[in-house]
Design an enzyme around this catalytic site. Structure first.
Site, short mmCIF file in Angstrom:
data_model
loop_
_atom_site.label_atom_id
_atom_site.label_comp_id
_atom_site.label_asym_id
_atom_site.label_seq_id
_atom_site.Cartn_x
_atom_site.Cartn_y
_atom_site.Cartn_z
N SER A 151 18.89 -67.31 8.20
CA SER A 151 20.01 -67.34 7.88
C SER A 151 20.84 -67.48 6.71
CB SER A 151 20.84 -67.85 9.16
OG SER A 151 20.50 -69.71 8.25
N GLU A 169 9.31 -72.53 13.66
CA GLU A 169 8.80 -74.08 15.06
C GLU A 169 9.18 -72.79 16.23
OE1 GLU A 169 11.91 -73.68 12.75
OE2 GLU A 169 13.49 -75.30 13.91
N LYS A 219 5.40 -71.50 6.16
CA LYS A 219 5.89 -72.28 6.81
C LYS A 219 6.33 -71.71 8.00
CE LYS A 219 9.37 -73.80 8.53
NZ LYS A 219 9.73 -74.15 9.73
N PHE A 264 12.62 -66.88 13.49
CA PHE A 264 12.29 -66.17 14.71
C PHE A 264 11.89 -64.67 14.90
CE2 PHE A 264 16.48 -66.32 15.98
CZ PHE A 264 16.46 -65.05 16.85
N CYS A 288 17.43 -58.76 11.89
CA CYS A 288 18.33 -58.66 11.10
C CYS A 288 19.18 -57.08 10.08
CB CYS A 288 17.70 -59.30 9.83
SG CYS A 288 16.00 -57.99 8.66
N GLU A 342 27.93 -62.92 12.08
CA GLU A 342 26.65 -62.07 12.42
C GLU A 342 27.06 -63.33 13.87
OE1 GLU A 342 22.73 -64.02 10.77
OE2 GLU A 342 22.27 -61.69 10.81
P1 NAD Z 1 16.78 -70.13 10.22
O1 NAD Z 1 17.50 -69.88 8.94
O2 NAD Z 1 17.63 -70.96 11.16
O3 NAD Z 1 15.11 -70.27 9.73
C1 NAD Z 1 14.70 -69.48 9.28
C2 NAD Z 1 13.39 -70.42 8.49
O4 NAD Z 1 14.18 -71.40 7.83
C3 NAD Z 1 12.92 -71.37 10.00
O5 NAD Z 1 11.79 -71.36 9.13
C4 NAD Z 1 13.52 -72.49 9.61
O6 NAD Z 1 11.98 -73.90 10.00
C5 NAD Z 1 13.90 -72.89 8.50
N1 NAD Z 1 15.36 -73.73 8.71
C6 NAD Z 1 16.20 -74.32 9.25
N2 NAD Z 1 16.94 -74.83 9.27
C7 NAD Z 1 16.28 -74.97 7.58
C8 NAD Z 1 16.91 -76.52 6.76
N3 NAD Z 1 18.35 -76.52 6.96
N4 NAD Z 1 16.53 -76.62 5.50
C9 NAD Z 1 15.28 -75.66 5.38
N5 NAD Z 1 14.54 -75.16 6.74
C10 NAD Z 1 15.62 -74.61 7.15
O7 NAD Z 1 17.06 -68.15 10.99
P2 NAD Z 1 16.43 -67.60 12.28
O8 NAD Z 1 17.21 -68.51 13.24
O9 NAD Z 1 15.34 -68.30 12.24
O10 NAD Z 1 15.98 -66.11 11.88
C11 NAD Z 1 17.44 -65.50 11.95
C12 NAD Z 1 18.28 -65.37 11.02
O11 NAD Z 1 17.09 -64.73 9.61
C13 NAD Z 1 19.07 -64.19 11.58
O12 NAD Z 1 20.45 -64.44 9.79
C14 NAD Z 1 18.24 -63.01 10.80
O13 NAD Z 1 19.63 -62.06 9.78
C15 NAD Z 1 17.99 -63.83 9.09
N6 NAD Z 1 16.69 -62.68 8.73
C16 NAD Z 1 17.47 -62.02 7.91
C17 NAD Z 1 16.09 -60.76 7.44
C18 NAD Z 1 16.06 -60.08 5.47
O14 NAD Z 1 15.45 -59.77 6.21
N7 NAD Z 1 17.81 -60.28 5.51
C19 NAD Z 1 15.46 -60.57 8.38
C20 NAD Z 1 14.96 -61.46 9.59
C21 NAD Z 1 15.86 -62.32 10.06
#
Ligand code: NAD
Length: 500
Positions: free
Chosen positions: A230, A180, A177, A153, A285, A385
């Site tokens: 994450s 959401e 994808k 997000f 991040c 985090e």
């Molecule tokens: P998230 O892991 O909750 O979601 C990321 C994506 O995965 C979304 O599209 C979501 O719909 C999908 N998703 C969520 N749960 C899932 C599951 N159980 N199985 C399969 N897919 C699933 O992350 P978020 O809250 O949207 O974003 C924040 C996180 O992203 C933080 O931890 C941040 O550090 C990380 N991030 C990392 C970088 C990097 O380059 N290392 C960059 C941006 C964000």
């Protein structure tokens, strides 16, 4: 949620398709909980249709000359720039970012599209004449097929733009994808891509949660998966994708430390730390979430607290605002729980953003800047985090202690050091086990001619995003060994693998 609220469509084969699903989620404005749109959890048939459409489009796109692929990216870059403000307004409303920060999100994506315009020189192979007698050897790069992107997000423009322009410039087609929680910006990015002349089927967008992701991740026709999100989900994506023999790059969470040496410029440090920890409400991040004060710099804490306290929260169109609300009430509650855990564990909360309100927006997901001292490394506020505007202070006596402490932390996304000594900076960049290092730069996100190179628990895979590594990730290398006969001379049979 009223029936009139806009329903976000899917994008399949160039058409905006209303989903047939019964499952919808609300997309809300984080400043007031107003429902902006409803996003579908796409059905399994819709995901299948998106993959088939991408697969069919690949058959033509893979043979489109590189100059034409580059020209599509040139037109796209121009359109994105033309619509920069409009995209940033949309993005700010669904994420809660300030307008200036939302523009930055879009801009860092535009830079990757600019990089994709160089696809001809980026994807050149190698050639060596006469590797054996009158035999030449050369390598070429070829696209993989249908590539998948799953995005978080917190950067709804930049991160989709890390992925599909590079993949498509390489000759692949793509299924995205998006998160959401903020799907409107990616939909607008896709509309502009079509307007730039992208043929139907090059880019599809399907919405949904883990079921949709798992279908994309295990499908026989999706050879490459790019994920950002994450750690917990990143590990699942990497394990499942590689179990299905796919190429996977998974960018995950972080705990980024800034080291402050006694010879650093105090003003620079204080300003940098306030911006890098509180900006985007800490939902980056690459945000700095731990400051490691070396020696006498421990006395700078009071000024740090004052600088953090001064950063003004506000809604996206408040030009004075330094940051906005967190993405949703659950994210806010998670941050509040961690702040409470820090207090319960005995850390000193020098600045407490737990009970925070912004006039006119009582329902916003606000958390104010928060600063902890007296933190030990076993506390959850150090271990996890937090992804909120919470800064932790650790004190050490020497540079070596700072380096060891950071190298013992499981994450390795970003770090920075503030110093006026070249020798100290050189030692730090050499010894630190973190993929992106800033030297007097607080948030060292590389520009796209380099790659975004998280290490350890912050990244699973081997080829990183954008730069030259993206081309390696999104292509196969084919190596050709060629001999052209000059005459009909019979050279005899050779039964060894040696080339003669
Ligand atoms: P998230 O892991 O909750 O979601 C990321 C994506 O995965 C979304 O599209 C979501 O719909 C999908 N998703 C969520 N749960 C899932 C599951 N159980 N199985 C399969 N897919 C699933 O992350 P978020 O809250 O949207 O974003 C924040 C996180 O992203 C933080 O931890 C941040 O550090 C990380 N991030 C990392 C970088 C990097 O380059 N290392 C960059 C941006 C964000």
């Amino acid at each position: 949620m009223s029936e009139q609220t806009q329903k976000v469509p899917l994008l399949i084969n160039g058409e905006l398709i209303p989903s047939k699903t019964q499952q919808w989620l609300a997309v809300t404005n984080p400043a007031d909980q107003q429902v902006i749109a409803q996003v579908p959890l796409a059905t399994s048939q819709e995901v299948e249709d998106a993959i088939s459409s991408a697969k069919a489009a690949f058959e033509t796109w893979k043979d489109v000359p590189v100059g034409d692929r580059a020209r599509l990216m040139l037109r796209y870059q121009a359109l994105l720039k033309e619509h920069h403000d409009e995209l940033a307004r949309l993005l700010a409303q669904e994420t809660g970012k300030t307008f200036a920060d939302a523009k930055g999100d879009v801009w860092r994506g535009i830079e990757v599209v600019e990089h994709a315009c160089n696809i001809a020189s980026l994807s050149m192979g190698e050639i060596l004449e006469n590797v054996a007698n009158k035999i030449d050897c050369y390598s070429i790069t070829q696209p993989l097929g249908v590539c998948v992107g799953i995005t978080p997000f917190n950067f709804p423009a930049m991160i989709p733009l890390w992925m599909f322009p590079m993949a498509i410039a390489c000759g692949n087609t793509f299924v995205l994808k998006p998160s959401e929680q903020d799907p409107l910006t990616p939909m607008r990015l896709a509309a502009l891509f079509k307007e730039a002349g992208a043929p139907d089927g090059l880019l599809q967008i399907v919405h949904g949660g883990k079921e949709v992701v798992n279908q994309l991740l295990t499908h026989k026709d999706t050879p490459a998966i790019s994920f950002v999100g994450s750690v917990a989900v990143g590990e699942h994506i990497y394990r499942t994708g590689t179990d299905h023999l796919k190429r996977v790059q998974a960018f995950a969470g972080a705990k980024n430390h800034m080291v402050v040496m006694p010879d650093a410029s105090k003003n620079q440090v204080i300003n940098a730390i306030a911006g890098a920890s509180v900006g985007a409400a800490g939902q980056r991040c690459m945000a700095i979430s731990v400051v490691v004060l070396v020696g006498e710099t421990k006395h700078w804490v009071g000024e740090m607290r004052d600088a953090l306290a001064k950063v003004k929260p506000g809604v996206w169109d408040d030009p004075e605002a330094g940051y906005g609300p967190l993405i949703n009430p659950q994210a806010k509650q998670r941050v509040l729980n961690l702040i409470q855990e820090g207090k319960d564990a005995g850390a000193t909360c020098l600045l407490d953003g737990s009970n925070f309100e912004v006039a006119g927006y009582p329902d916003g997901n606000w958390v104010g800047p928060t600063l902890f001292t007296d933190v030990t490394r076993d506390m959850s506020i150090y271990q996890q985090e937090i992804f909120g505007p919470v800064l932790i202070v650790l004190e050490v006596d020497t540079l070596e202690q700072a380096i060891n402490l950071i190298n013992e932390n499981p994450y390795g996304n970003g770090t920075s050091i503030y110093t006026s000594s070249g020798a100290v900076a050189r030692k730090y960049q050499h010894e630190i086990k973190v993929g992106q290092v800033g030297i007097n730069v607080p948030v060292p996100v590389p520009l796209p001619m380099f790659s975004f190179t998280g290490w350890r628990k912050s990244f699973y895979g081997d080829q990183h995003a954008y730069g030259k590594q993206a081309v390696k990730f999104y292509t196969e290398t084919k190596t050709i060994t060629a001999r052209w006969f000059e005459d009909d001379i019979d050279t005899g049979v050779n039964t060894t693998i040696e080339l003669k």
